[in-house]
Design a protein around this motif. Structure first.
Motif, mmCIF file in Angstrom:
data_model
loop_
_atom_site.group_PDB
_atom_site.id
_atom_site.type_symbol
_atom_site.label_atom_id
_atom_site.label_comp_id
_atom_site.label_asym_id
_atom_site.label_seq_id
_atom_site.Cartn_x
_atom_site.Cartn_y
_atom_site.Cartn_z
ATOM 1 N N ARG A 271 0.965 -1.269 0.070
ATOM 2 C CA ARG A 271 0.097 -0.012 -0.177
ATOM 3 C C ARG A 271 0.839 1.342 -0.040
ATOM 4 O O ARG A 271 2.044 1.077 0.595
ATOM 5 C CB ARG A 271 -0.849 -0.049 1.093
ATOM 6 N N ARG B 24 6.123 2.961 -0.650
ATOM 7 C CA ARG B 24 5.107 1.778 -0.856
ATOM 8 C C ARG B 24 5.571 0.941 0.283
ATOM 9 O O ARG B 24 6.779 0.535 0.372
ATOM 10 C CB ARG B 24 5.146 1.299 -2.113
ATOM 11 N N TYR C 229 -3.971 0.336 -2.803
ATOM 12 C CA TYR C 229 -3.170 -1.125 -2.396
ATOM 13 C C TYR C 229 -2.852 -1.494 -3.634
ATOM 14 O O TYR C 229 -3.991 -1.782 -4.571
ATOM 15 C CB TYR C 229 -4.350 -1.947 -1.669
#
Length: 121
Positions: A38, A45, A93
């Motif tokens: 995510r 990330r 996501y």
């Protein structure tokens, strides 16, 4: 030819649940390690959960006990069940997979396009 498509994101209230899906399609021979990551704007990330083709899993500390990763090898699909969602879980996501294509004996890493999860009251 290989494509990873995420689905299941949306807007939920704190404490709610969502189930994300990632379907792989194309010229695929085998799918090995898969995972969910995510990312929010301005931040790196991060790994959320990971599962191997043999079923071994690991989770980020922030989601342990709340999220569950699973996969259906027959459907080339990986899932992320998210329970007890918090505002801090808000992010895009992304599905990630190491897989082998028919055209090569090497493992290649792929990313999906991402699905938005927003947790807000």
């Amino acid at each position: 030819q290989v494509q990873l498509v995420e689905s299941g994101g949306g807007l939920v209230q704190p404490g709610g649940s969502l189930r994300l899906s990632c379907a792989a399609s194309g010229n695929i021979y085998n799918i090995y390690d898969t995972g969910w990551y995510r990312q929010v704007p301005g931040k790196q990330r991060e790994l959320v959960a990971r599962i191997t083709n043999l079923g071994s899993t690991n989770y980020a500390d922030s989601v342990k006990g709340r999220f569950t990763i699973s996969r259906d090898n027959a459907k080339n699909t990986v899932y992320l069940q998210m329970d007890s969602l918090k505002p801090e879980d808000t992010a895009v996501y992304y599905c990630n997979a190491d897989l082998r294509r028919y055209s090569t004996s090497s493992r290649i890493n792929y990313w999906g396009q991402g699905t938005q999860v927003t947790v807000s009251s």
